[in-house]
Design a protein around this motif. Sequence first.
Motif, mmCIF file in Angstrom:
data_model
loop_
_atom_site.group_PDB
_atom_site.id
_atom_site.type_symbol
_atom_site.label_atom_id
_atom_site.label_comp_id
_atom_site.label_asym_id
_atom_site.label_seq_id
_atom_site.Cartn_x
_atom_site.Cartn_y
_atom_site.Cartn_z
ATOM 1 N N VAL A 400 53.050 45.379 40.148
ATOM 2 C CA VAL A 400 52.694 46.180 41.318
ATOM 3 C C VAL A 400 51.190 46.106 41.577
ATOM 4 C CG1 VAL A 400 52.603 48.517 42.261
ATOM 5 C CG2 VAL A 400 54.664 47.724 41.090
ATOM 6 N N THR A 401 50.396 46.213 40.523
ATOM 7 C CA THR A 401 48.945 46.173 40.672
ATOM 8 C C THR A 401 48.482 44.800 41.146
ATOM 9 O OG1 THR A 401 48.816 47.738 38.836
ATOM 10 C CG2 THR A 401 46.764 46.701 39.532
ATOM 11 N N LEU A 402 49.103 43.750 40.647
ATOM 12 C CA LEU A 402 48.750 42.400 41.083
ATOM 13 C C LEU A 402 49.039 42.224 42.565
ATOM 14 C CD1 LEU A 402 47.683 39.671 39.989
ATOM 15 C CD2 LEU A 402 50.066 38.977 39.683
ATOM 16 N N PHE A 403 50.161 42.777 43.024
ATOM 17 C CA PHE A 403 50.467 42.701 44.455
ATOM 18 C C PHE A 403 49.434 43.468 45.268
ATOM 19 C CE2 PHE A 403 52.427 44.514 48.268
ATOM 20 C CZ PHE A 403 52.758 43.344 48.935
ATOM 21 N N MET A 404 48.992 44.617 44.763
ATOM 22 C CA MET A 404 47.969 45.385 45.473
ATOM 23 C C MET A 404 46.686 44.578 45.602
ATOM 24 S SD MET A 404 48.526 49.142 43.733
ATOM 25 C CE MET A 404 47.161 49.898 44.613
ATOM 26 N N MET A 405 46.283 43.888 44.551
ATOM 27 C CA MET A 405 45.062 43.073 44.610
ATOM 28 C C MET A 405 45.242 41.909 45.579
ATOM 29 S SD MET A 405 43.489 43.038 40.754
ATOM 30 C CE MET A 405 44.933 42.347 39.955
ATOM 31 N N TYR A 406 46.426 41.314 45.577
ATOM 32 C CA TYR A 406 46.696 40.230 46.520
ATOM 33 C C TYR A 406 46.604 40.732 47.966
ATOM 34 C CZ TYR A 406 49.457 37.077 49.432
ATOM 35 O OH TYR A 406 49.883 36.255 50.465
ATOM 36 N N TYR A 407 47.168 41.906 48.206
ATOM 37 C CA TYR A 407 47.131 42.474 49.563
ATOM 38 C C TYR A 407 45.695 42.751 49.992
ATOM 39 C CZ TYR A 407 47.847 45.729 53.423
ATOM 40 O OH TYR A 407 47.801 46.355 54.658
ATOM 41 N N LEU A 408 44.885 43.294 49.084
ATOM 42 C CA LEU A 408 43.493 43.576 49.420
ATOM 43 C C LEU A 408 42.727 42.291 49.707
ATOM 44 C CD1 LEU A 408 42.695 46.384 46.830
ATOM 45 C CD2 LEU A 408 42.731 46.628 49.317
ATOM 46 N N LEU A 409 42.970 41.260 48.927
ATOM 47 C CA LEU A 409 42.298 39.983 49.184
ATOM 48 C C LEU A 409 42.745 39.372 50.502
ATOM 49 C CD1 LEU A 409 42.327 38.294 45.652
ATOM 50 C CD2 LEU A 409 40.309 38.891 46.999
ATOM 51 N N GLU A 410 44.007 39.593 50.850
ATOM 52 C CA GLU A 410 44.543 39.028 52.083
ATOM 53 C C GLU A 410 44.009 39.763 53.311
ATOM 54 O OE1 GLU A 410 46.890 36.594 54.574
ATOM 55 O OE2 GLU A 410 46.437 36.412 52.431
ATOM 56 N N THR A 411 43.931 41.084 53.228
ATOM 57 C CA THR A 411 43.555 41.872 54.401
ATOM 58 C C THR A 411 42.063 42.176 54.465
ATOM 59 O OG1 THR A 411 44.072 43.932 53.233
ATOM 60 C CG2 THR A 411 45.823 42.931 54.560
ATOM 61 N N ARG A 412 41.408 42.263 53.313
ATOM 62 C CA ARG A 412 39.978 42.575 53.287
ATOM 63 C C ARG A 412 39.268 41.646 52.311
ATOM 64 N NH1 ARG A 412 40.392 49.164 52.763
ATOM 65 N NH2 ARG A 412 41.497 49.530 54.722
ATOM 66 N N PRO A 413 39.270 40.358 52.604
ATOM 67 C CA PRO A 413 38.691 39.416 51.635
ATOM 68 C C PRO A 413 37.204 39.640 51.401
ATOM 69 C CG PRO A 413 39.154 38.347 53.744
ATOM 70 C CD PRO A 413 39.779 39.695 53.804
ATOM 71 N N LEU A 414 36.458 39.908 52.463
ATOM 72 C CA LEU A 414 35.016 40.088 52.323
ATOM 73 C C LEU A 414 34.692 41.301 51.456
ATOM 74 C CD1 LEU A 414 32.198 39.098 53.235
ATOM 75 C CD2 LEU A 414 32.372 40.693 55.152
ATOM 76 N N GLN A 415 35.339 42.440 51.759
ATOM 77 C CA GLN A 415 35.070 43.656 51.000
ATOM 78 C C GLN A 415 35.519 43.514 49.545
ATOM 79 O OE1 GLN A 415 36.498 43.433 53.971
ATOM 80 N NE2 GLN A 415 36.143 45.214 55.260
ATOM 81 N N SER A 416 36.670 42.858 49.343
ATOM 82 C CA SER A 416 37.198 42.732 47.984
ATOM 83 C C SER A 416 36.303 41.860 47.112
ATOM 84 C CB SER A 416 38.617 42.141 48.024
ATOM 85 O OG SER A 416 39.488 42.987 48.733
ATOM 86 N N VAL A 417 35.887 40.706 47.649
ATOM 87 C CA VAL A 417 35.015 39.811 46.882
ATOM 88 C C VAL A 417 33.659 40.472 46.639
ATOM 89 C CG1 VAL A 417 33.814 37.592 46.918
ATOM 90 C CG2 VAL A 417 36.187 37.730 47.674
ATOM 91 N N ALA A 418 33.146 41.160 47.662
ATOM 92 C CA ALA A 418 31.866 41.842 47.508
ATOM 93 C C ALA A 418 31.966 42.939 46.456
ATOM 94 C CB ALA A 418 31.410 42.414 48.839
ATOM 95 N N GLY A 419 33.075 43.680 46.455
ATOM 96 C CA GLY A 419 33.258 44.725 45.457
ATOM 97 C C GLY A 419 33.316 44.160 44.054
ATOM 98 N N LEU A 420 33.976 43.013 43.903
ATOM 99 C CA LEU A 420 34.026 42.364 42.599
ATOM 100 C C LEU A 420 32.632 41.911 42.178
ATOM 101 C CD1 LEU A 420 36.001 41.524 40.384
ATOM 102 C CD2 LEU A 420 36.274 39.328 41.547
ATOM 103 N N ALA A 421 31.847 41.459 43.154
ATOM 104 C CA ALA A 421 30.472 41.043 42.854
ATOM 105 C C ALA A 421 29.633 42.225 42.385
ATOM 106 C CB ALA A 421 29.845 40.401 44.094
ATOM 107 N N VAL A 422 29.839 43.387 43.004
ATOM 108 C CA VAL A 422 29.120 44.593 42.575
ATOM 109 C C VAL A 422 29.480 44.928 41.131
ATOM 110 C CG1 VAL A 422 28.915 47.083 42.939
ATOM 111 C CG2 VAL A 422 28.895 45.533 44.892
ATOM 112 N N MET A 423 30.756 44.815 40.818
ATOM 113 C CA MET A 423 31.194 45.112 39.462
ATOM 114 C C MET A 423 30.575 44.119 38.471
ATOM 115 S SD MET A 423 35.107 45.237 38.083
ATOM 116 C CE MET A 423 35.482 45.351 36.327
ATOM 117 N N LEU A 424 30.596 42.826 38.815
ATOM 118 C CA LEU A 424 30.039 41.810 37.921
ATOM 119 C C LEU A 424 28.535 41.930 37.788
ATOM 120 C CD1 LEU A 424 32.188 38.708 38.967
ATOM 121 C CD2 LEU A 424 32.416 40.118 36.908
#
Length: 835
Positions: A400-424
Motif C-alpha cells: 500500500v505504501t509503495l503504491f502511495m509513493m508511486y501515485y505521488l511521483l506520478e501526480t507530483r513529481p517535482l514536489q516528491s523529488v524535491a522533498g526527497l532531496a530535502v531529506m537527503l
Amino acid sequence: MTSPSQSNTNVAAVSLVAATAIVIADMVGVGVFTSLGFQVQGLSSPLVVLLLWLVGGVAALCGAMCYAELAAMFPRSSGDYNFLTHAFGPAVGFLAGWLSATVGFSAPVALAAMALGEYAKSLLPGVSPMMLGLGSILFVTMVHLSGVRQGSVFQIASTGLKIAVIVGFIVVGAVAGWRAPALDLAGSFQANQVFSAPFAISLVFVMYAYSGWNAATYIVGEIRDPQKNLPRALFMGTGVVIFLYVALNAVFLFTTPIAEFSGKINVAEIVGTHLFGEAGGRLVDALISIGLISTVSAMMWIGPRVTMVMGEDLPALRPFAQRSRNGAPTFATLVQMVVASLMLFSQSFESVLEFTQFSLTFCSFLTVFGMVKLRYTRPDLPRPYRAWGFPLVPLVFLSVTLFMMYYLLETRPLQSVAGLAVMLAGLLVYAVVSSAQLGAMATRLSKLRLGLIFAVAALGGLSLASPKAQAASPDDNARFLAGLPVPAESPLAPLTKTAAWENHARSFDGAFKLVDATQLSHVRNWAKDNLNLPKRSNLFYLFSGPDFLYANAFFPDRNTYVMAGLEPPGTPPDVSKIPEKLVPTALQGLERATRTILQVSFFRTAEMSGQFSLTPTKGTLPVLYVFLTRSGKVIHDAQVVRLLENGDIVEGEKAMDASTGGTKGAKIVFSSPGGPDQTLYYFQANVINGSFAKTGLDALFTKLGDGDALVKSASYLLHGTPFSDVRNSLLNHASAILQDDTGVPYRMYGGGWSVKPFGHYSRPIPIFHYAWQGDLAKLYQKEAPAALPFGIGYRWRPNQSSLILAVKKETKAAASQSAPGAAAAAPAQAPTPRN
C-alpha cells in the motif's frame, strides 16, 4: 549512541489510556470530514466506499503491528529515528529525524491550527482564524511545558471530547436521518469497483486520513511498561479510529443524497445542514474546531521528542535533550512552537506539506522494511511482541505504501523529488553535527542561539533545497480555472490530475458545450447576419457584470471592451497561492457563480456577490478568466487599475493604493491565438445620478472615441430619472446600441436614430411589470420580426426574447457614403499580432 535507559531517566508517567489518546488524536484530523465527496465521484456504491475505509484501516493496522514489534524491541522515544538507526545505522536514522524535527511535525501543527481557526469562525465569527490558530499553538505548548503528567491529562481530556463529539454526531445523525431501509444494500455492492483505478487512488487519500497510527512510538520512552502498553495503545487507538471512520462515513452516505456532496470538500457541513438545517452545518464546523485542539496537542507533544533524542545522541544538539523537572523537553518544544508559528504566519505550511509527503511516506516504508530486515539479520534480538501474520502483515503495508509513493511521483513529481532531496540534505547536516569537534562548540552556544540556528537552518534548508516554483502565467491560471488542460511544464499541471479538478473540467465541458450549442453559436450566426455595422474599435457594455461571453458573441474582435457592474473586480487569480485544500472550494465557487448566466443568459448581482464571498477566488476576474478562455482567447496580462474622474486610467502600484481614489477596476490584455492584442476593462461602478460622473466612465468614453453599446438584463434602470446621466452618456457616445427592452426606452431614441426590432416583445416579468412599453409593442406589431433563435434577457426563452438595434442616422449616413473598404477601417494605430 545513548542506551535506551538514558531517555528514561524521568519517571515513566504516560499511561495506556494517554498513549491510546495520542494515537487517536493524531489520526483524527479533518481528512475524514472532507475526502468523501471525491471518493463517491469514482465509486458509486456506498458499500464499496465503506469497504475502502475498512481496507485503509486494515493497512494502518498492519503498519501498527510492525511498529509495535520495533518499539517493544527498542523502547526509546523518537519513532522512525530510533527504528531506522537500529535497522540501517545512525546516518539513515538521522535522515528521518532531521525531517521530523524540522518540518515533519511543525507543518502539520500549522495546518491543524489554521483549520481550527477556519472552522471556529462558526463559534467566533469576529475573531481572525490566524489568531485563533496561533492561540491554540501557544496554549497547547504551555500545557506540555508544564510537564508530562499535565500533558497526559490534557491529551486524555481533549481526545475524549473529540471522541464524544464524533460519536454524538454518529448517533444523532443516525437517529435523525437514517435511510438504510430504503437502500438495497446487497444490490448496491459492485465488486468490480473494488478493483478499479478510482478505488486504488481513493485509498491513497484514505491512508492520509489514517496517518498518525504510529504516534505513540514517538513517546514510548515515557510510557509505563512499554513492551506491553505500546502495542496495546497502537492497536486500541487504530481500532477505535477504524470504527469511528467507518461509522461516520456510513452516516454521511446513508443520510444525505450523494449528489449533494459529490465533488465537495465540506462534506460534514453539508450533511449537518441536510440533517439539522443551516444551524446544524455551523454546529458541525464548531465541533470540528473543538476536536482539532487534541490534534494540535498530540503533535506538539510527540514532535519535540525526536529532537530531544537526537540531542542525547549528538553533542552538537545537546541543548535539545534537556528536560524540565517535570519531564518536558523545554527547549525542543519551544523551537517547534516557533517554527510552526512562523509557518502559520507565512502560510508556507501548505507548500511544505506538499514537499514532505513523499519523504514521510518513504520513512514509514523504510521503517517497516527495516523490521523485516531485522527478522532475518538479527533473529537473536529479544522481541517482547512479534507482529502477527508475518510476512503477510508487513507485505500488505509495504504494498500500500509503495503504491502511495508511486501515485505521488506520478501526480507530483517535482514536489516528491524535491522533498526527497530535502531529506537527503540531512546527510550533509549529519556530517556536520556528528563531528566530534562540535561538542565543545555546542557547550559555548547559548540555547537561544542554537535554537535560532536550528530553526533557520530547517526553514532555510527547505527553501534552498526546494526548487523555486515557476510562476503560473495568467493564461495557465485561466485555463486551470476554466477546466482546460494546461501545458505540461506549468506548475499547475499536477493539480489537473486531482479528482476535484477533473470533476470541475467535466462539469464546465458539459455546461459550455450546452450553452454554445443552444445559445452562443446561434448568437454568433445571428450577429453576422443582422449586425451590419461599421467595424468600430470599442464596445461599451454597462450593467454587464463579468459577462464577456455575450459581449464576444455579439461583438467579436473589438479592440477595447469597457464593462461595468456592482460586483468587485478582485485581484488577478493565482491558483498557486490558494491552499490546496481550498482549491476544490474555489472551483465549486466558480461553478456556482457562472451557473445562472450559463442557464439563462444573465447574472443575478445579489446572488453572485454571495457566491464570490464563499470562494478563495473572489471578485469578477476569475469569472472573466473563465469566459475569455472558454471563448478561445489567450490571456497575456491582467492587473488592477483605477479609473479617475477625468477618464485617465492608473496602473501599477498606484492602482493598488486606495488613497489614489477613483473607480476600482481591472485590465486584461488578451487575443485570439495569433491575433492582435485586445483589451478588456472592468470597473466596479455605481452609475446612478450623482455617482456616474465621479466614476470617470463618461470621460473614458470620450477619450476612447467611437464605439457601440450593448445593454441587457439591466433591471430597467435606464427607464428612470435616477439613471438619466448614464443613459444620456450612452446615447451621446454610442454609434449603435444593441439592447433588450431593459435598456434605453424606445421613446427616447427619437428621430436621430433608426430602430430595428428582432424577436418577440413580451410583457416584462412580474417584478418589472411597470416597464411595459406600448409604443415598442406597436413597433413589433408593425414590423412583425422573426423570432430569435436564442434566448436573451429576463424573458430568456427563445419565443419570448426580444432585441432592438438602434443606429444613429448620422453614423449610418456616413457609413453609406464611405468607400467599401472604409466600413472596416482599421484604428489609428494598428494592433500588433501575437505570434
